[in-house]
Motif scaffolding. Structure first.
Motif, short mmCIF file in Angstrom:
data_model
loop_
_atom_site.label_atom_id
_atom_site.label_comp_id
_atom_site.label_asym_id
_atom_site.label_seq_id
_atom_site.Cartn_x
_atom_site.Cartn_y
_atom_site.Cartn_z
N PHE A 99 7.38 1.63 -15.40
CA PHE A 99 7.19 0.75 -14.24
C PHE A 99 7.99 1.28 -13.06
CE2 PHE A 99 8.78 -2.60 -11.48
CZ PHE A 99 7.58 -3.15 -11.05
N ALA A 100 7.39 1.19 -11.88
CA ALA A 100 8.07 1.57 -10.64
C ALA A 100 7.65 0.59 -9.56
CB ALA A 100 7.72 2.99 -10.24
N ASP A 101 8.56 0.25 -8.69
CA ASP A 101 8.26 -0.63 -7.56
C ASP A 101 7.56 0.21 -6.49
OD1 ASP A 101 8.19 -2.27 -5.36
OD2 ASP A 101 10.35 -2.64 -5.29
N SER A 102 6.24 0.17 -6.48
CA SER A 102 5.47 1.04 -5.59
C SER A 102 5.78 0.80 -4.12
CB SER A 102 3.97 0.90 -5.86
OG SER A 102 3.55 -0.43 -5.70
N TYR A 103 5.99 -0.46 -3.75
CA TYR A 103 6.32 -0.75 -2.35
C TYR A 103 7.71 -0.24 -2.01
CZ TYR A 103 2.13 -3.61 -2.36
OH TYR A 103 0.83 -4.03 -2.47
N GLY A 104 8.65 -0.37 -2.94
CA GLY A 104 10.00 0.16 -2.74
C GLY A 104 9.98 1.68 -2.59
N LEU A 105 9.18 2.35 -3.41
CA LEU A 105 9.07 3.81 -3.31
C LEU A 105 8.45 4.22 -1.98
CD1 LEU A 105 7.89 4.62 -6.94
CD2 LEU A 105 10.15 5.08 -5.94
N GLU A 106 7.48 3.43 -1.51
CA GLU A 106 6.87 3.69 -0.20
C GLU A 106 7.92 3.62 0.91
OE1 GLU A 106 2.91 2.06 1.73
OE2 GLU A 106 3.13 1.27 -0.31
N LEU A 107 8.72 2.57 0.87
CA LEU A 107 9.77 2.40 1.88
C LEU A 107 10.82 3.50 1.79
CD1 LEU A 107 10.26 -1.47 1.87
CD2 LEU A 107 9.34 -0.05 3.72
#
Length: 151
Positions: A99-107
């Protein structure tokens, strides 16, 4: 213009830039596109089809189908269940990702790019390609005719 952008982006991510698109839409009483269907033809005789809409039951899946099998992702946009199913010969192989926080990675990527520490993962070229494709799909829906895109 809402949920359909994910379908377009996912298809472009897998196949590149489309050569021709065809779209149909149903406009709701609010004046927004309640249902939209699209077909995109890519180089190499690759065809993507999608349907989406805010008036349809919630579905958020991506399936890439080839001559020997398919890859199926349930909700690839939010990564809440990061599993890829490889389906072939009547068998299903589950490939689980962390699992990865896709929005966090985007930011994080955006912040790194602003500081000059990294290149944006999806930059100007991708944004322009996305806008061109969506514009062509809506033009097709308005005219009822397929629309060619120049490379």
């Amino acid at each position: 213009m809402d949920v359909g952008c994910y379908c377009v982006s996912g298809s472009r991510f897998l196949a590149g830039e489309p050569e021709q698109v065809y779209g149909q839409e149903l406009i709701g009483s609010s004046g927004t596109d309640w249902v939209f269907t699209g077909t995109m033809r890519f180089p190499g005789d690759i065809v993507a089809q999608f349907d989406c809409g805010t008036s349809l039951p919630e579905r958020d899946e991506l399936e890439a189908i080839g001559s020997e099998g398919s890859l199926f992702l349930d909700d690839p946009w939010h990564c809440e269940r990061p599993v890829i199913e490889l389906r072939r010969n009547g068998q299903v192989e589950r490939i689980e990702a962390e699992f990865a926080d896709s929005y966090g990675l985007e930011l994080e990527n955006l912040s790194d790019a602003i500081r000059g520490d990294a290149e944006p993962l999806l930059g100007r070229e991708d944004a322009v390609g996305q806008a061109r494709t969506i514009k062509a799909l809506f033009r097709s829906a308005a005219t009822g005719e397929p629309v060619g895109l120049e490379p």
